[in-house]
Design an enzyme around this catalytic site. Structure first.
Site, PDB file in Angstrom:
ATOM      1  N   ASN A  15       0.834  -1.218   0.000  1.00 55.45           N
ATOM      2  CA  ASN A  15       0.000   0.000   0.000  1.00 55.45           C
ATOM      3  C   ASN A  15       0.864   1.261   0.000  1.00 55.45           C
ATOM      4  O   ASN A  15       0.348   2.370   0.025  1.00 55.45           O
ATOM      5  CB  ASN A  15      -0.984   0.012   1.177  1.00 55.45           C
ATOM      6  CG  ASN A  15      -0.289   0.138   2.517  1.00 55.45           C
ATOM      7  OD1 ASN A  15       0.942   0.103   2.596  1.00 55.45           O
ATOM      8  ND2 ASN A  15      -1.072   0.291   3.579  1.00 55.45           N
ATOM      9  N   LYS A  44      -3.232  -3.559  12.521  1.00 54.40           N
ATOM     10  CA  LYS A  44      -4.129  -4.172  11.537  1.00 54.40           C
ATOM     11  C   LYS A  44      -3.380  -5.070  10.553  1.00 54.40           C
ATOM     12  O   LYS A  44      -3.832  -6.158  10.230  1.00 54.40           O
ATOM     13  CB  LYS A  44      -4.902  -3.086  10.770  1.00 54.40           C
ATOM     14  CG  LYS A  44      -6.038  -2.483  11.600  1.00 54.40           C
ATOM     15  CD  LYS A  44      -6.717  -1.338  10.910  1.00 54.40           C
ATOM     16  CE  LYS A  44      -7.631  -1.781   9.800  1.00 54.40           C
ATOM     17  NZ  LYS A  44      -8.368  -0.622   9.208  1.00 54.40           N
ATOM     18  N   ALA A  84       6.563 -13.345   8.054  1.00 59.63           N
ATOM     19  CA  ALA A  84       7.704 -12.585   8.574  1.00 59.63           C
ATOM     20  C   ALA A  84       7.384 -12.208  10.012  1.00 59.63           C
ATOM     21  O   ALA A  84       6.611 -11.295  10.275  1.00 59.63           O
ATOM     22  CB  ALA A  84       7.929 -11.330   7.738  1.00 59.63           C
ATOM     23  N   TYR A 119       3.355  -3.339  17.529  1.00 58.33           N
ATOM     24  CA  TYR A 119       4.088  -4.225  16.592  1.00 58.33           C
ATOM     25  C   TYR A 119       4.273  -5.599  17.216  1.00 58.33           C
ATOM     26  O   TYR A 119       3.941  -6.623  16.616  1.00 58.33           O
ATOM     27  CB  TYR A 119       5.444  -3.589  16.282  1.00 58.33           C
ATOM     28  CG  TYR A 119       6.297  -4.339  15.285  1.00 58.33           C
ATOM     29  CD1 TYR A 119       5.921  -4.451  13.950  1.00 58.33           C
ATOM     30  CD2 TYR A 119       7.510  -4.910  15.675  1.00 58.33           C
ATOM     31  CE1 TYR A 119       6.736  -5.116  13.029  1.00 58.33           C
ATOM     32  CE2 TYR A 119       8.323  -5.570  14.752  1.00 58.33           C
ATOM     33  CZ  TYR A 119       7.924  -5.668  13.439  1.00 58.33           C
ATOM     34  OH  TYR A 119       8.730  -6.325  12.529  1.00 58.33           O
ATOM     35  N   TYR A 176      -3.918 -21.819  11.455  1.00 61.30           N
ATOM     36  CA  TYR A 176      -4.241 -22.214  10.074  1.00 61.30           C
ATOM     37  C   TYR A 176      -3.536 -23.507   9.688  1.00 61.30           C
ATOM     38  O   TYR A 176      -4.058 -24.299   8.913  1.00 61.30           O
ATOM     39  CB  TYR A 176      -3.896 -21.081   9.087  1.00 61.30           C
ATOM     40  CG  TYR A 176      -5.098 -20.239   8.767  1.00 61.30           C
ATOM     41  CD1 TYR A 176      -5.666 -19.425   9.743  1.00 61.30           C
ATOM     42  CD2 TYR A 176      -5.703 -20.278   7.513  1.00 61.30           C
ATOM     43  CE1 TYR A 176      -6.791 -18.669   9.475  1.00 61.30           C
ATOM     44  CE2 TYR A 176      -6.827 -19.523   7.233  1.00 61.30           C
ATOM     45  CZ  TYR A 176      -7.369 -18.722   8.212  1.00 61.30           C
ATOM     46  OH  TYR A 176      -8.490 -17.992   7.944  1.00 61.30           O
ATOM     47  N   THR A 220      18.059  -6.348  10.482  1.00 59.38           N
ATOM     48  CA  THR A 220      18.623  -6.573   9.148  1.00 59.38           C
ATOM     49  C   THR A 220      18.859  -5.226   8.466  1.00 59.38           C
ATOM     50  O   THR A 220      18.090  -4.286   8.687  1.00 59.38           O
ATOM     51  CB  THR A 220      17.657  -7.450   8.322  1.00 59.38           C
ATOM     52  OG1 THR A 220      17.448  -8.675   9.041  1.00 59.38           O
ATOM     53  CG2 THR A 220      18.212  -7.777   6.948  1.00 59.38           C
ATOM     54  N   ARG A 243      15.571   3.973  12.096  1.00 65.62           N
ATOM     55  CA  ARG A 243      16.345   2.914  12.744  1.00 65.62           C
ATOM     56  C   ARG A 243      17.824   3.273  12.770  1.00 65.62           C
ATOM     57  O   ARG A 243      18.279   4.193  12.099  1.00 65.62           O
ATOM     58  CB  ARG A 243      16.083   1.571  12.065  1.00 65.62           C
ATOM     59  CG  ARG A 243      14.778   1.007  12.577  1.00 65.62           C
ATOM     60  CD  ARG A 243      14.477  -0.331  12.002  1.00 65.62           C
ATOM     61  NE  ARG A 243      14.108  -0.217  10.607  1.00 65.62           N
ATOM     62  CZ  ARG A 243      13.748  -1.253   9.868  1.00 65.62           C
ATOM     63  NH1 ARG A 243      13.713  -2.455  10.400  1.00 65.62           N
ATOM     64  NH2 ARG A 243      13.399  -1.100   8.613  1.00 65.62           N
TER      65      ARG A 243
HETATM   66  N1  UDP Z   1      19.405   3.909  18.222  1.00 66.03           N
HETATM   67  C1  UDP Z   1      20.335   4.899  18.480  1.00 66.03           C
HETATM   68  N2  UDP Z   1      20.350   6.003  17.685  1.00 66.03           N
HETATM   69  C2  UDP Z   1      19.512   6.158  16.623  1.00 66.03           C
HETATM   70  C3  UDP Z   1      18.563   5.141  16.353  1.00 66.03           C
HETATM   71  C4  UDP Z   1      18.535   4.029  17.186  1.00 66.03           C
HETATM   72  O1  UDP Z   1      21.139   4.805  19.428  1.00 66.03           O
HETATM   73  O2  UDP Z   1      19.610   7.195  15.942  1.00 66.03           O
HETATM   74  C5  UDP Z   1      19.411   2.710  19.083  1.00 66.03           C
HETATM   75  C6  UDP Z   1      18.039   2.325  19.639  1.00 66.03           C
HETATM   76  O3  UDP Z   1      17.801   3.003  20.853  1.00 66.03           O
HETATM   77  C7  UDP Z   1      18.198   0.828  19.825  1.00 66.03           C
HETATM   78  C8  UDP Z   1      19.156   0.412  18.719  1.00 66.03           C
HETATM   79  O4  UDP Z   1      19.794   1.614  18.282  1.00 66.03           O
HETATM   80  O5  UDP Z   1      18.808   0.550  21.067  1.00 66.03           O
HETATM   81  C9  UDP Z   1      18.467  -0.229  17.526  1.00 66.03           C
HETATM   82  O6  UDP Z   1      17.384   0.576  17.192  1.00 66.03           O
HETATM   83  P1  UDP Z   1      16.484   0.352  15.898  1.00 66.03           P
HETATM   84  O7  UDP Z   1      15.458   1.427  15.880  1.00 66.03           O
HETATM   85  O8  UDP Z   1      17.360   0.225  14.703  1.00 66.03           O
HETATM   86  O9  UDP Z   1      15.777  -1.061  16.067  1.00 66.03           O
HETATM   87  P2  UDP Z   1      15.303  -1.951  17.317  1.00 66.03           P
HETATM   88  O10 UDP Z   1      16.287  -3.049  17.342  1.00 66.03           O
HETATM   89  O11 UDP Z   1      15.364  -1.140  18.602  1.00 66.03           O
HETATM   90  O12 UDP Z   1      13.936  -2.358  16.971  1.00 66.03           O
END
Ligand code: UDP
Length: 312
Positions: A32, A91, A114, A145, A159, A175, A186
């Protein structure tokens, strides 16, 4: 053979589309586009064996013709996306999983969900093996999530048990690679983008929390093997080499020769303190283990970010 990939214009979905095209499949990519991007599949659009359908899989899905495989990869996948899209995240993990399982049942297709290391929450067991039940806060910022994916796993097994759908569940650990959204929030896109711009990297908390980073081609190989295996219960796919976020920041600054340094920001609520997959099950059942180190993977990822940042 014909495969439907939901989230097909996303980071992982588009790499899976490449792999299944290479394996000789016809690929239907559905997205989407809330977090997906048509640029990720622009190179596939001219191929007669590729088709894109813009559709929200949380609504009923209609696909003409046969399907041998359904891969359900649609979902926002970054903590800042869950904050912006909490209901869509819930959702797509619940209704989207139900709809795609119903489709797999109707078509007699094999189904792969996934799932995620987030089912383990902020884990009390380290490293995490598939038999650990997790430590998830259902009403925290990540709950939309984590709980949707936990529900999705339960629905997928139901299922399998009730309707004999051939199901597979992959628990994906952090990843990275080309085609990640630059601003998805991230740590990999944030640090690389900041480093290329010569800015300080924003380390949340004191940076002592750990993650284990898997290069996308290793993940795709693991998923492909899992799909073709007989294993119906969840399998972790991830790279067990574990880094603190501070170590990771230093590595990115070193590899990009960024003189911007590091600044510290508040740690987000419920941020898992440690994460590392136990991959003995994947090794045993699939003969899979990652082959690409963090240095090698970053070297393959940096050119993509440089190009996208200079184009934007
Ligand atoms: N993190 C960070 N600085 C950033 C973004 C993320 O220090 O600019 C840290 C975040 O607090 C976490 C880790 O990096 O401890 C991985 O974060 P991400 O959002 O990539 O994924 P998560 O594994 O937490 O779902």
């Amino acid at each position: 053979m014909r495969v439907l990939i939901t989230g097909g214009a996303g980071f992982l979905g588009s790499h899976l589309a490449d792999r299944f095209i290479k394996e000789g499949y016809e690929v239907v990519a559905m997205d989407n586009l809330v977090t997906g991007d048509l640029r990720n599949i622009a190179h596939l659009e001219p191929l007669p064996q590729f088709r894109f359908i813009q559709h929200d899989v949380s609504e009923h899905i209609e696909i003409d013709g046969i399907l041998d495989v359904v891969l359900h990869f649609a979902s926002p996948a970054s903590p800042i996306d869950y904050l912006e899209l909490p209901i869509q995240t819930l959702k797509v993990g619940s209704l989207g999983t139900h709809n795609t399982l119903g489709l797999a049942l109707a078509k007699g297709a094999r189904y792969l969900l996934a799932s995620t290391s987030e089912v383990y929450g902020d884990p009390m067991v380290h490293p995490q093996s598939e038999d650990y039940w997790g430590n998830v806060n259902p009403i925290g910022p990540r709950g939309v999530y984590d709980e949707a994916k936990r529900f999705a796993e339960a629905m997928t097994l139901a299922y399998m048990q009730q309707h004999d759908v051939e199901t597979r569940i992959v628990r994906i650990f952090n990843t990275y690679g080309p085609r990640m959204r630059l601003n998805d929030g991230r740590v990999v896109p944030n640090f690389i983008t900041q480093a290329i711009r010569g800015e300080p990297l924003t380390v949340y908390g004191d940076g002592s929390q750990t993650r284990s980073f898997t290069f996308v081609s290793d993940l795709v190989e693991g998923i492909y093997r899992l799909l073709n295996s007989d294993e119906e219960l969840p399998v972790n796919i991830g790279n067990p080499s574990e880094f603190t976020i501070l170590e990771f920041a230093h590595l990115v600054n070193e590899m990009t020769e960024n003189a911007g340094g590091i600044i510290f920001r508040d740690l987000p609520k419920d941020d898992p303190k440690q994460r590392r997959p136990d991959i003995s099950k994947a090794k045993r059942l699939l003969g899979w283990e990652p082959t690409i180190s963090l240095d090698e993977g970053l070297a393959m990822t940096l050119p993509y970010f440089r190009e996208r940042l200079s184009a934007d």
